[in-house]
Design an enzyme around this catalytic site. Sequence first.
Site, PDB file in Angstrom:
ATOM      1  N   ASN A  20       0.872  -1.175   0.000  1.00 40.54           N
ATOM      2  CA  ASN A  20       0.000   0.000   0.000  1.00 40.54           C
ATOM      3  C   ASN A  20       0.912   1.228   0.000  1.00 40.54           C
ATOM      4  OD1 ASN A  20      -1.863   1.995   0.495  1.00 40.54           O
ATOM      5  ND2 ASN A  20      -2.763   1.028   2.298  1.00 40.54           N
ATOM      6  N   ARG A  77     -12.731  15.804   7.233  1.00 38.99           N
ATOM      7  CA  ARG A  77     -13.476  16.078   5.999  1.00 38.99           C
ATOM      8  C   ARG A  77     -14.934  16.411   6.325  1.00 38.99           C
ATOM      9  NH1 ARG A  77     -11.833  10.691   2.956  1.00 38.99           N
ATOM     10  NH2 ARG A  77     -10.030  10.511   4.320  1.00 38.99           N
ATOM     11  N   GLY A  99     -11.860   1.979  12.568  1.00 42.20           N
ATOM     12  CA  GLY A  99     -11.398   2.477  13.870  1.00 42.20           C
ATOM     13  C   GLY A  99     -12.514   2.859  14.822  1.00 42.20           C
ATOM     14  N   GLU A 138      -8.903  -5.216   4.978  1.00 48.86           N
ATOM     15  CA  GLU A 138      -8.731  -4.885   3.559  1.00 48.86           C
ATOM     16  C   GLU A 138      -7.525  -5.603   2.963  1.00 48.86           C
ATOM     17  OE1 GLU A 138      -9.163  -0.878   5.230  1.00 48.86           O
ATOM     18  OE2 GLU A 138      -9.909  -0.290   3.280  1.00 48.86           O
ATOM     19  N   HIS A 166     -13.288   2.731  -0.064  1.00 49.47           N
ATOM     20  CA  HIS A 166     -13.250   1.677   0.973  1.00 49.47           C
ATOM     21  C   HIS A 166     -13.894   0.386   0.454  1.00 49.47           C
ATOM     22  CE1 HIS A 166     -13.530   5.197   4.054  1.00 49.47           C
ATOM     23  NE2 HIS A 166     -12.275   4.790   4.012  1.00 49.47           N
ATOM     24  N   ARG A 185      -2.686  -2.095  -3.340  1.00 53.22           N
ATOM     25  CA  ARG A 185      -3.911  -1.343  -3.079  1.00 53.22           C
ATOM     26  C   ARG A 185      -3.899  -0.099  -3.957  1.00 53.22           C
ATOM     27  NH1 ARG A 185      -5.979   2.016   2.173  1.00 53.22           N
ATOM     28  NH2 ARG A 185      -8.018   2.433   1.280  1.00 53.22           N
TER      29      ARG A 185
HETATM   30  P1  ADP Z   1      -8.316   5.397   8.713  1.00 55.59           P
HETATM   31  O1  ADP Z   1      -9.496   5.995   7.992  1.00 55.59           O
HETATM   32  O2  ADP Z   1      -7.142   6.332   8.797  1.00 55.59           O
HETATM   33  O3  ADP Z   1      -7.978   3.986   8.284  1.00 55.59           O
HETATM   34  P2  ADP Z   1      -9.132   4.152  11.205  1.00 55.59           P
HETATM   35  O4  ADP Z   1     -10.120   3.216  10.647  1.00 55.59           O
HETATM   36  O5  ADP Z   1      -7.862   3.609  11.763  1.00 55.59           O
HETATM   37  O6  ADP Z   1      -8.810   5.345  10.209  1.00 55.59           O
HETATM   38  O7  ADP Z   1      -9.873   4.983  12.359  1.00 55.59           O
HETATM   39  C1  ADP Z   1      -9.258   6.005  13.077  1.00 55.59           C
HETATM   40  C2  ADP Z   1     -10.274   6.547  14.077  1.00 55.59           C
HETATM   41  O8  ADP Z   1     -10.672   5.496  14.964  1.00 55.59           O
HETATM   42  C3  ADP Z   1      -9.746   7.687  14.930  1.00 55.59           C
HETATM   43  O9  ADP Z   1     -10.710   8.730  15.032  1.00 55.59           O
HETATM   44  C4  ADP Z   1      -9.576   6.999  16.280  1.00 55.59           C
HETATM   45  O10 ADP Z   1      -9.740   7.911  17.323  1.00 55.59           O
HETATM   46  C5  ADP Z   1     -10.713   6.011  16.258  1.00 55.59           C
HETATM   47  N1  ADP Z   1     -10.547   5.011  17.323  1.00 55.59           N
HETATM   48  C6  ADP Z   1      -9.588   4.094  17.458  1.00 55.59           C
HETATM   49  N2  ADP Z   1      -9.740   3.440  18.641  1.00 55.59           N
HETATM   50  C7  ADP Z   1     -10.829   3.989  19.249  1.00 55.59           C
HETATM   51  C8  ADP Z   1     -11.517   3.778  20.479  1.00 55.59           C
HETATM   52  N3  ADP Z   1     -11.089   2.845  21.334  1.00 55.59           N
HETATM   53  N4  ADP Z   1     -12.627   4.526  20.756  1.00 55.59           N
HETATM   54  C9  ADP Z   1     -13.063   5.452  19.897  1.00 55.59           C
HETATM   55  N5  ADP Z   1     -12.452   5.699  18.722  1.00 55.59           N
HETATM   56  C10 ADP Z   1     -11.358   4.988  18.407  1.00 55.59           C
END
Ligand code: ADP
Length: 408
Positions: free
Chosen positions: A7, A242, A337, A393, A181, A92
């Site tokens: 990636n 965003r 996340g 992914e 996604h 990717r």
């Molecule tokens: P990306 O779009 O960069 O792949 P991710 O899917 O890794 O992003 O998501 C990142 C988000 O997930 C951030 O806002 C982070 O704060 C949130 N996140 C990760 N762990 C937790 C948690 N335990 N509680 C709430 N939000 C979380």
Amino acid sequence: MNVLVVNAGSSSLKYQLFDTNTDAVLARGLCDRIGIEGSKIKHKQLVKGVERALETPMADHSVAMKLVVEMLTDTEVGCIASMDEIEAVGHRVVHGGSYFSKSILLNDDVLAKLELCRDFAPLHTPAAITGIKACLAIMPTKPQVLVFDTAFHQTMAPEAYMYALPYSYYEKYGIRRYGFHGSSHRYVSAEMAKLLGKPVEETKIVTCHIGNGSSISAVKGGKVVDTSMGFTPLAGVEMGTRCGDIDPAIVTYIMEKENLSAAEINSIMNKKSGFLGVTEFSSDSRDIEDALIAGPSDPNYERCKLANDILVYQIKKYIGSYAAAMNGLDAVVFTAGIGENSTILRELVCENMEFLGIELDRDVNAKTLRQSDNVRISTESSKTAVYVIPTNEELVIARDTAALAANN
Ligand code: ADP
């Protein structure tokens, strides 16, 4: 089959080596600050659990790829004896335009079409092309497969992907909804369809990929009928930085009022909006939740509550509208996340959704975070199932690569 998943970003290169016979990840790592001072590689070998971090110059992605192979074949932190044991490489690619509706083996024609997609994702596509060329340079005979974030969404009907703009913009510039996604929506919707225990053709699923970037899809019979991101990943629900869906007239209004260029307003909508814009405090949902938990005494509480309420309300609206688009709903999936970890967000989204057959098991939901398994968070009697399904992914990329390379 040993498949290397790559990636590539503009100054980074993430990689994972999979054994696709067992779906096991043998090693993973990240090359950072490629082409910038302070380049470093972080590598982890998962069989023995050993790792290495190394700061060393990486002038470009080819140098980074050579380092990746060195790490993978290293006697201490490696997991293969030589590069020959990498049987195929999967890349990717964020944007495949309308050219690619599924993953594809790389050849000259494919690379030429990918070049035509550069403009669609000016930050991402050139980086992916650089990563592909770097792999070709050091592994010219290995099958290389491209897996697109847009591909899964290519099943949308024209009424879902067309905008009501002059038709000539679609013809001249390819202006339409593409969606992103895709590998994540594909993975979690397929997992969900298996859990529903009925033929895929009969399933109606809404997948909520809520992370730093977020998108929601309606997947009917295993095919996307609609998705919240659009021509670019700026559309849809509120995200970390965003803005998501806004009245398009706001763009020119603010440009005029603030005397902004196209690039400036674009940057504000992509990098200074969303959670960050509303709270003027943080783009990270963990900070937002901390303020919510702290309550009104926290100086950031009001804005964090507003930012969170906006996202919750928007997700609810998407679920409702997609249930209408599919004429029904069997399941809602939360992933990425925030979707996998935010018990608060899931609880608020599922509140007052009984009309759609959604009944959350609040206790199970409250315990479901940082989970590696698929977890049902709706009650036994809930007509619509609600699940947390950790996305993967990279596994989708590895599996597609193995399948296409095996038939090569
Ligand atoms: P990306 O779009 O960069 O792949 P991710 O899917 O890794 O992003 O998501 C990142 C988000 O997930 C951030 O806002 C982070 O704060 C949130 N996140 C990760 N762990 C937790 C948690 N335990 N509680 C709430 N939000 C979380």
